[in-house]
Design a protein around this motif. Structure first.
Motif, short mmCIF file in Angstrom:
data_model
loop_
_atom_site.label_atom_id
_atom_site.label_comp_id
_atom_site.label_asym_id
_atom_site.label_seq_id
_atom_site.Cartn_x
_atom_site.Cartn_y
_atom_site.Cartn_z
N LEU A 1 -6.84 -12.93 3.92
CA LEU A 1 -6.62 -12.45 2.56
C LEU A 1 -5.43 -13.19 1.94
CD1 LEU A 1 -7.00 -8.62 3.22
CD2 LEU A 1 -8.68 -10.15 2.20
N CYS B 1 -0.69 2.54 -1.20
CA CYS B 1 -0.54 1.12 -1.49
C CYS B 1 -0.62 0.94 -3.00
CB CYS B 1 -1.64 0.28 -0.88
SG CYS B 1 -2.06 0.75 0.79
N THR C 1 -4.87 -12.04 -7.15
CA THR C 1 -3.62 -12.69 -6.76
C THR C 1 -3.54 -14.07 -7.41
OG1 THR C 1 -4.64 -13.74 -4.86
CG2 THR C 1 -3.71 -11.57 -4.50
N LEU D 1 -8.13 -5.22 -2.67
CA LEU D 1 -7.69 -6.19 -1.68
C LEU D 1 -6.50 -5.66 -0.87
CD1 LEU D 1 -7.89 -9.79 -1.51
CD2 LEU D 1 -5.51 -9.12 -1.59
N GLU D 2 -5.63 -4.91 -1.54
CA GLU D 2 -4.48 -4.34 -0.82
C GLU D 2 -4.94 -3.27 0.19
OE1 GLU D 2 -1.66 -5.78 -0.76
OE2 GLU D 2 -2.41 -7.15 -2.27
N THR E 1 -7.76 -3.37 1.76
CA THR E 1 -8.30 -4.13 2.88
C THR E 1 -7.19 -4.75 3.71
OG1 THR E 1 -10.10 -4.64 1.38
CG2 THR E 1 -10.06 -5.84 3.45
N ARG E 2 -6.12 -5.17 3.02
CA ARG E 2 -5.00 -5.76 3.75
C ARG E 2 -4.42 -4.73 4.73
NH1 ARG E 2 -2.27 -9.89 1.84
NH2 ARG E 2 -2.39 -9.33 -0.36
N GLN E 3 -4.24 -3.50 4.26
CA GLN E 3 -3.66 -2.48 5.13
C GLN E 3 -4.61 -2.14 6.27
OE1 GLN E 3 -0.66 -1.73 5.25
NE2 GLN E 3 -0.01 -2.65 3.33
N GLY F 1 -6.65 -4.25 7.53
CA GLY F 1 -6.50 -5.42 8.40
C GLY F 1 -5.24 -5.35 9.25
N ASN F 2 -4.21 -4.67 8.73
CA ASN F 2 -2.99 -4.46 9.50
C ASN F 2 -3.18 -3.39 10.57
OD1 ASN F 2 -1.68 -6.31 7.94
ND2 ASN F 2 -0.60 -4.83 6.66
N ALA G 1 -2.00 -13.81 0.08
CA ALA G 1 -0.78 -13.01 0.01
C ALA G 1 -0.52 -12.59 -1.44
CB ALA G 1 0.40 -13.81 0.53
#
Lengths: 528, 716
Positions: free
Chosen positions: B405, A12, A118, A91-92, A94-96, A98-99, B407
């Motif tokens: 989160l 990521c 962001t 954060l990215e 964590t986003r992945q 979360g996916n 975007a």
């Protein structure tokens, strides 16, 4: 051999971080080491600072032992079936997760602790940042093992970009069956200065990930930073300290010092007197100090900030200090032999000048400016670009900074003091009715900040809350309403959320501000 | 100066016995040369941009081979280029991003498909579908069906992709049908290898000219009455010829498996995901040996009915794995089985979702239903646990997080010249009220994201001005159409400007003139600034003013109200916008917002500055900053900019709680912070720092004297 499965890695990164180079390095390393591998990516327009991912699979049996058979690799990362995730941004990561990408029984997560905020987080009126500790908790809970360190800092230290650090981290984790020399041979390529820097970054990350102790220190630092309290200025005089309970002292010391710096001893005394009023009210409402004198402490903060309202005099003073020059030199990384020139942008308008004039005169200036606007012109303002490095610029700033004596005679001073009085009266009155209500009104000091329109908006909002919510018959309900309105006021600068909250609590929305209407001639149509 | 592809160009020269390593789209490019392609055209756009970018830069080598390369002004002109293959034995290839590019090209494609082709015509489209896509989600398949073009959807293995290009030309020639080769995003960017063969110089080429034009042949025109005959030819001759070629050359792959009574029919492009799904279900090994027989359709149109029937007949069940909607292939197979009275149960979209990318997980969900119905067993159960685990984990993470989160969409680059215009537009609207904004395709579409959130509609590339034609007559306030220079030349000049002028529309058009078609990869345009050998201070500036083709074109067309404003003059831009919205002039008002693409500017000046520093020459570096003790923590500056280097940090003042703004490393000193602070009367916390490296001796002297005076004045 047929039971073997490809080793999978999800990368990521943000646009411009060299994710493409990283995947190319990994594919080349696999080739160099004699393994079959495949990478894919979805760059699209993500190179424009958006988030993007790259995906790599390596078959862990050397090509030479496959007898000419070719493994079939997946083009998509498979959630819950990844061996590792490496990410340059927390954060990215964590986003992945979360996916659903990371499986706690399989996936190693290697992530930077660093954040690139962001736009959504940055643009909020207050503090819109995601909580890093919460993000890190997700990483810990949903990974087989995790490696966390500040990749950006390591890259900076090594003078390279983050992709080299990520490569070192992947290599150090032992994910792929390649030796360190395989990776380094590829990064070295045909040599060159860039390659040397990349190798430094690679080596540092390799060590961090392969030696857990170094990394533990990093994470320890990060966590202690989370709870880090800024150093408190000491040196509160004994007689002043004696006037307040110890819980208030830290904030009081800061506030008192700010008053001395801002205006002088008399102003600092006024600060203490005002604080005393609140303390008296709080003692009456909470004689045992069960709440730890939280209201007085908050008032010590917000009152100091409000009383030290930003005006031309203050800004000129702050901008012309020697410490400021040093800070700027550091921020722009001016070298020893470089020359630094600093220009400051100012645009004082009629209100800024009126602020320093006595009320009568100030009103005339403001009326003149308003007449201008009504006539369809823009409000008067004086755009200035002052060279702080120049003798003239510094002289101008110091002259303005020396106008403290004029400040207390000006209309803004009078206006601010009246407003502060009104707010404090609200706090005292509220505290007497119910401790919580007083506390909520005290916290509304947060709404007052900044310059010009921002400052005006804050004051209008506070006034409206004081007039329409703080006086509610049921003190507890009023406290809740004030709290809700306070957070709503920080939601958007147009005040839509605040109006909605006001209406929801039975108060009127804020009055519409008058604004000149413009008529535009349209070509003849049926409507005309 | 664009991105350099010198390394890629080298790999185009590989010959027999050598191994090509690289991305899928470059492999396709190499395959074109191996197939003896004579002419190549296209319109750039991810994910197939590199095909044309590389070829344009490889001009000397293309000249050597005799291949003509053209960067077309849009997809319609690229498609029309294929007209060369109607009469002449020329192999031609064009490329673009689909579905949008195919939409633009469709007029020419219909008129090409009707008479049919003599030389092989191959259209390489980037099927911009699924994760990472930037366009509407539709299928190219529809165009293949309606115009009778072959559609190749190769297995994403470089060797297969290359082979399918070579077959694609021959298939096109054998059937007289143009052929489309579609590549999904990940297939374009897949890194792999294949054994190269020698490039083939086309027999007729820019080096070996034809002497005479073809003789007159009415059948080659897309004009009645022969169009009626063409339509019949498609069904009677061309499609059967294509089917024969596909079957004879085994373009579709039949892969046996031990459960011979079941079957999976799959688009070639989905093969790898299907194998991984089957592996997850315990039905395939790492080398792609599947327990269930597979029919891999590397050509998804036309289908070969005998092949499908043979595959399905006698099986307990067959599932068609077809991505996107409608499920054209499945419908055709169903019809085909019904007509032949083959009773094999047929599955597809009943088990798989109708919309969205068929990732491994999505496909596994459908295939696990298929497997549990026909092959109950332990492996299927473990796959179900894995899928269930994913679902549980997602909800667990959501529960742990306090709120969803934020975007992270792409945004304007650091120092992008388009950002200031949106700042100005935000200020303008704060003064005169909200206006209807017709958006367009291009970098400026990032203005739809935070912190600007502007734009009411996007109707296509260059369509903004046209898309407000029905709005402005109904609206009290004037409307704004935003367009990039890329969109202007692609389409906007004619569909928008010409139409607005002809109809006497009262509208405001803002054209971003940054010199390049930037979002598609900063390709050059007719209005791109020329080479610049100017003096140092000139070179640092935006170069877009050196090319005024856009302004001249607008004037030539009869635009009366035309202003060119440099985008970084925020106050002037705001005033110009205000004037356009309120002026008494009732016709079309055009604002050319000028400022060179920052990516290109940096590519231009970075090596030059590095050279200056290396030789000890004077260089001025500009960076903006925020005084943390003056910043009020309201972040109004960020709401007016959104620049990635203008961010926030903890407030160093222990009294204050809200974070302060900070300009981090990477700032290119574009000046927007200062302009916004002035134009919007923000707080006075911004400063502009100029760091002079290698200053002249007299500068040092003056600075030294000045410094000592200033120090005397400064308090601690």
């Amino acid at each position: 051999m047929t039971d073997a499965r490809p080793t999978s890695l999800l990368i990521c990164a943000l646009g411009g971080e060299g994710g493409g180079v990283l995947t190319e390095w990994l594919i080349e390393t696999a080739r160099h080491a004699g393994y079959a591998a495949q990478s894919t990516s979805i760059p699209g327009v993500a190179q424009r600072t958006g988030a993007t991912t790259y995906y790599i699979e390596v078959f862990p049996v050397p090509v030479a032992q496959l007898g000419g058979r070719k493994p079939v690799f997946s083009l998509n990362p498979v959630p819950g079936a990844l061996d590792a995730i490496v990410s340059s941004e927390l954060l990215e990561t964590t986003r992945q997760i979360g996916n659903g990408m990371s499986a706690p029984d399989r996936t190693a997560v290697i992530t930077s602790s660093g954040r690139t905020l962001t736009t959504q987080e940055r643009m909020q009126l207050g503090d819109g940042r995601a909580d890093s500790a919460e993000l890190l908790a997700v990483v810990r809970r949903f990974s087989r093992e995790h490696h966390v360190f500040d990749m950006g800092a390591v890259a900076k230290e090594a003078g390279t970009i983050v992709s080299a650090v990520m490569l070192g981290a992947v290599a150090g984790s032992g994910l792929f069956p390649f030796s360190r020399t395989d990776y380094e041979a590829v990064v070295r390529g045909d040599g060159g200065r860039m390659a040397q820097a990349s190798l430094r970054g690679f080596a540092r990350a390799y060590d961090i990930v392969s030696q857990p102790r170094i990394q533990a220190a990093f994470v320890g630092d990060l966590l202690s930073n989370e709870e880090h309290v800024a150093p408190i200025q000491r040196g509160l005089e004994a007689d002043i300290a004696a006037m307040f309970p110890p819980q208030v002292h830290a904030m009081l010391a800061l506030g008192h010092a700010r008053m001395l710096d801002y205006q002088g001893p008399a102003y600092a005394r006024l600060y203490l007197e005002r604080l005393q009023q609140v303390l008296a009210a709080e003692r009456a409402a909470d004689p045992a100090g069960a709440q730890g004198f939280a209201t007085t402490t908050e008032i010590a903060r917000w009152l100091a900030l409000w009383m030290a309202f930003d005006d031309i005099v203050r800004v000129a003073d702050l901008k012309s200090r020697a410490t400021r020059w040093q800070r700027v030199s550091g921020e722009v990384k001016a070298g020893e032999d470089d020359l630094l020139q600093v220009y400051d942008h100012f645009k004082p308008g009629a209100p800024e000048f009126a602020a320093l004039l006595p009320v009568g005169l100030a009103n005339k200036v403001l009326a003149w400016d308003r007449a201008r606007v009504l006539a369809g012109k823009t409000p008067w303002a004086l755009p200035l670009k002052i060279g702080t490095h120049s003798v003239f610029g510094m002289l101008a700033l110091r002259s303005l900074a020396s106008l403290k004596w004029l400040r207390v005679r000006g209309s803004r001073y009078a206006n601010e003091q009246a407003m502060i009085g009104k707010w404090l009266a609200g706090v005292v009155q509220g505290t007497r009715r119910d401790w919580q209500l007083g506390h909520e009104i005290a916290l509304c000091g947060r709404l007052i900040k900044g310059y010009g329109a921002t400052n005006e908006r804050g004051k209008d909002n506070l006034l409206h809350v004081l007039d329409h919510l703080a006086l509610g018959a049921d003190a507890q309900a009023a406290a809740q309403a004030v709290a809700a309105a306070r957070s709503a006021a920080l939601a958007d600068d147009a005040g839509r959320a605040l109006d909605a909250t006001l209406l929801a609590h039975g108060a009127p929305a804020r009055p519409v501000k008058e604004q000149p209407i413009r008529f535009v001639r349209k070509p003849k149509t049926l409507a005309s | 100066m664009e991105v350099s592809f010198s390394k890629e160009i080298e790999s185009l020269r590989l010959g027999a016995g050598e191994t090509f390593h690289g991305e899928g789209i470059l492999a396709i490019t190499k395959a074109l040369l191996q197939s003896g392609v004579a002419y190549v055209g296209g319109y750039q756009g991810a994910p197939v941009s590199h095909l044309l970018d590389v070829m344009v830069q490889a001009k000397p080598y293309m000249d050597e081979l005799g291949v003509h390369v053209e960067a077309c002004s849009n997809e319609a002109s690229a498609a029309a280029m294929l007209g060369a293959s109607i009469h002449y034995p020329l192999r031609g290839a064009v490329t673009w991003k689909s579905i949008v590019g195919t939409n633009v090209a469709s007029d020419a494609l219909s008129n090409l498909s009707s008479p049919g082709v003599t030389g092989g015509a191959l259209i390489v489209v980037g099927e911009d579908y699924g994760e990472g896509a930037s366009v509407i989600q539709e299928r190219t398949q529809a165009y293949a069906l309606k115009s009778s073009m072959c559609l190749i959807d190769p297995r994403p293995d470089l060797g297969v992709m290359v082979k399918m290009v070579e077959h694609g030309f021959r298939l096109s020639e054998a059937s007289n049908m143009p052929a489309i080769l579609e590549l999904r995003i990940r297939a374009c960017h897949v890194r792999g290898s294949f054994e190269a063969s020698d490039n083939v110089k086309p027999a007729v080429s820019t080096r070996a000219w034809m002497e005479n034009p073809a003789g007159f042949d009415y059948m080659k025109l897309a004009h009645p009455p022969v169009t009626f005959r063409h339509e019949k030819l498609k069904g009677e001759e061309r499609i059967p010829a294509a089917r024969k070629y596909i079957a004879d050359n085994n373009l579709n792959e039949l892969l046996p498996g031990k459960h011979a009574d079941l079957g999976i029919i799959i688009q070639g492009g989905l093969y790898n995901s299907a194998i991984r799904s089957l592996q997850q279900l315990g039905l395939a090994n790492a080398f792609g040996d599947s327990d269930i027989p597979l029919l891999v359709l590397n050509v998804t149109y036309p289908l070969v009915p005998e092949q499908i029937a043979d595959f399905c007949a006698g099986k307990r069940a067959v599932i068609v794995v077809e991505e996107g909607q409608p499920e054209y292939i499945e419908q055709e197979i169903a019809t085909l089985l019904r007509r032949r009275d083959i009773q094999t149960p047929l599955h597809g979209k009943d088990l798989l979702p109708p919309a969205g990318e068929y990732s491994v997980e999505v496909m596994s969900q459908g295939l696990s239903l298929f497997a549990s119905a026909y092959l109950p067993g332990a492996a299927t159960e473990s796959a179900k646990r894995w899928l269930e685990g994913n679902r549980t984990r997602r909800s667990e993470v959501a529960a742990v997080l306090d709120k969803p989160l934020p975007a992270r969409p792409p945004s304007f680059c650091i120092g992008c010249p388009e950002r200031p215009v949106f700042s100005a537009l935000k200020m303008t609207q704060a003064e005169i009220g909200a206006v209807h904004i017709a958006g367009d395709i291009g970098c400026h579409a990032f203005g739809t994201f935070e912190p600007f959130s502007m734009g009411h509609s996007i109707l296509g590339y260059g369509m903004s001005l046209a898309s407000r034609a029905g709005v402005s007559p109904m609206m009290q306030r004037r409307t704004l159409a935003i367009m990039g220079d890329g969109g202007f030349w692609h389409n906007g000049l004619l569909t928008g400007v010409q139409s607005a002028l002809f109809n006497g529309d009262d509208a405001v058009l803002l054209i971003f003139k940054n010199g390049y078609s930037s979002a598609t990869g900063t390709q050059e345009l007719i209005s791109t600034p020329g080479p610049h050998e100017a003096m140092s201070s000139e070179r640092m500036k935006s170069q877009t003013h050196t090319n005024t083709t856009i302004e001249a074109t607008l004037q030539g067309l009869g635009v009366q109200w035309l202003r060119t404003v440099h985008t970084y003059k925020v106050a002037k831009m705001r005033d110009t916008l205000k004037e356009a919205f309120t002026s008494d002039f009732n016709g079309l008002k055009v604002i050319v917002a000028e400022g060179e693409c920052q990516l290109e500017r940096q590519r231009r000046i970075k090596p030059w500055i590095a050279k200056l520093l290396k030789t000890g020459k004077r260089v001025v570096r500009v960076k903006y900053g925020v005084d943390e003790d003056v910043c009020n923590g309201d972040h109004a500056c960020i709401r007016l900019s959104g620049c990635p280097t203008l961010t926030i940090k903890d407030n160093p003042d222990p009294l204050k709680v809200d974070p302060v703004a900070v300009v981090i490393d990477g700032c290119v000193g574009c000046g927007l912070c200062g302009e916004n602070a002035h134009a919007a009367t923000l707080c006075p916390s911004f400063y502009r720092a100029e760091v002079i490296q290698n200053p002249k001796w007299h500068e040092r002297l003056v600075a030294g004297l000045r410094g000592s005076f200033v120090k005397m004045l400064q308090p601690a």
